[in-house]
Design a protein around this motif. Structure first.
Motif, PDB file in Angstrom:
ATOM      1  N   THR A   1     -60.634  53.765 -39.857  1.00 60.52           N
ATOM      2  CA  THR A   1     -61.454  52.740 -38.762  1.00 60.52           C
ATOM      3  C   THR A   1     -60.172  51.409 -38.708  1.00 60.52           C
TER       4      THR A   1
ATOM      5  N   GLU B   1     -56.779  57.219 -36.007  1.00 63.27           N
ATOM      6  CA  GLU B   1     -57.163  57.209 -34.623  1.00 63.27           C
ATOM      7  C   GLU B   1     -56.864  55.774 -34.931  1.00 63.27           C
ATOM      8  N   GLY B   2     -55.569  55.271 -33.753  1.00 60.86           N
ATOM      9  CA  GLY B   2     -55.635  53.920 -33.150  1.00 60.86           C
ATOM     10  C   GLY B   2     -54.096  53.555 -33.553  1.00 60.86           C
TER      11      GLY B   2
ATOM     12  N   LYS C   1     -58.406  51.149 -35.258  1.00 58.04           N
ATOM     13  CA  LYS C   1     -59.004  51.384 -34.128  1.00 58.04           C
ATOM     14  C   LYS C   1     -59.814  50.735 -33.953  1.00 58.04           C
TER      15      LYS C   1
END
Length: 380
Positions: free
Chosen positions: A319, A346-347, A322
């Motif tokens: 994470t 992701e991100g 993100k």
């Protein structure tokens, strides 16, 4: 041997001991004969601080390939290998050699012991009264690079009037409990001295409730106490270039902490509790022994800069990109993390745009304010 018509389980491949020569020392390694050269490099990593992709193993003049087994490489009990390390591809504080050079601060200690008796007397000479009065008036004691081996008693006499104490770049070995008498101090610089674990009073330091900045970099410290969490007002903690092997779980209590510099230590992990330090803006964990980071790094929503270079990292918290939407500077040089892996997070795309935008702003600043700028400079 057969039993009742069946075949016996094949015997496990033999374990052999080989001798790996590296930087003036010989490292004995016991390993399965069916292991690959890549497996052998992984075993050597924590023993040498050299990342696997920075290792070149040579036997009888031939470079051994990662995909080959020890058996295929014609290695046997007692075989001798030579390990060559590529420059820069190491973790921690550099390759572990037989005779590591003395740290600069330890060298200063030895040099200090060689000074004349006259010099020693001069180092311990009391500070003149006018200077002591000035310290009390301004609240600032600046004794950096004074060749001090001990802290002058006049410092303690200033007591609660002290706001800033700079003792950096000396040869001080002991920080006594008297440090607690400076109850109003906000900035304490003890970096680049010769402080040892047994000679530092954490009881005194952690009683400084107004402390904002604590710098202990470039000493000989190995352990941070759980009482560190008592420094609730701390905004900057600098502990680089020591021998710390871990950070206390209680670091989570430093909720005001904005800058953490812990590069060039022996950290093999970071406590998941660091996710509670949500004020963190900059973190430098470069040149340690990290192989992974806790998922709680994604909770550091204010994080802007993260330096993880020269570690054994193979991935990042899922994470990170993100959730850390302000992150714009990330250094992963000399790790096992590839661009292909990063693009899968992701991100990542949003982070990459922030990174490029920041880089462009830096270039524009240099162009606008450098009198020596030449439009063709980037061609050189």
């Amino acid at each position: 041997m057969e039993d009742g018509g069946g075949t016996a389980d094949p015997s496990p491949p033999p374990v052999i001991t080989i001798q790996v020569k590296f930087s003036g020392r010989t490292i004995p390694i016991s390993i399965n004969l069916e292991s690959t050269i890549k497996d052998l490099k992984s075993v050597l990593q924590p023993l040498t601080n050299v990342l696997p992709r920075g290792q070149r193993l040579i036997s009888k003049g031939k470079v051994l390939l990662d995909t080959m087994t020890l058996k295929d490489s014609e290695l046997s009990e007692g075989s001798k290998l030579m390990l060559m390390a590529s420059q820069g591809l190491h973790q921690g504080d550099g390759p572990i050699t037989k005779e590591a050079s003395l740290p600069s601060n330890l060298k200063r200690t030895i040099d200090a012991k060689r000074t004349t008796e006259y010099d020693k007397m001069k180092m311990k000479a009391p500070v003149d009264k006018s200077r002591s009065e000035r310290w009390k008036l301004t609240g600032v004691i600046a004794l950096s690079e004074y060749q001090l081996m001990t802290i002058p008693d006049e410092v303690w006499a200033c007591g609660p009037s002290v706001r800033v104490l700079d003792l950096s770049n000396n040869s001080i070995q002991e920080i006594s409990v008297k440090i607690g008498s400076l109850s109003s101090i906000q900035k304490l610089f003890l970096n680049a001295n010769d402080i040892l674990d047994k000679c530092i009073s954490w009881e005194g330091i952690t009683s400084l409730k107004s402390l904002n900045i604590l710098s202990l970099s470039q000493n000989h410290l190995t352990t941070l106490p759980s009482s560190l969490g008592a420094l609730a007002s701390l905004t900057q903690l600098h502990i680089a270039n020591n021998k710390f092997t871990s950070l206390p779980i209680e670091i989570e209590l430093l909720t005001q902490l904005q800058i953490l510099t812990a590069s060039n230590n022996r950290l093999s992990s970071v406590p998941s509790s660091i996710g509670n330090c949500r004020s963190l803006i900059e973190i430098d964990l470069s040149s340690n022994l990290l192989v992974e980071l806790p998922d709680t790094f994604g909770d550091l929503h204010n994080l802007k800069a993260l330096n993880l270079s020269n570690n054994g990292l193979k991935s990042l918290p899922s994470t990170l990109f993100k959730m850390c939407t302000q992150l714009s500077a990330l250094d992963l040089h000399n790790t096992e993390i590839t661009m292909n892996l990063l693009r899968q997070f992701e991100g990542w795309q949003d982070f990459d745009e922030r990174r490029r935008s920041k880089h462009q702003k830096q270039l524009d600043f240099r162009v606008g304010f450098s009198a020596e700028f030449d439009e063709g400079a980037d061609k050189n």
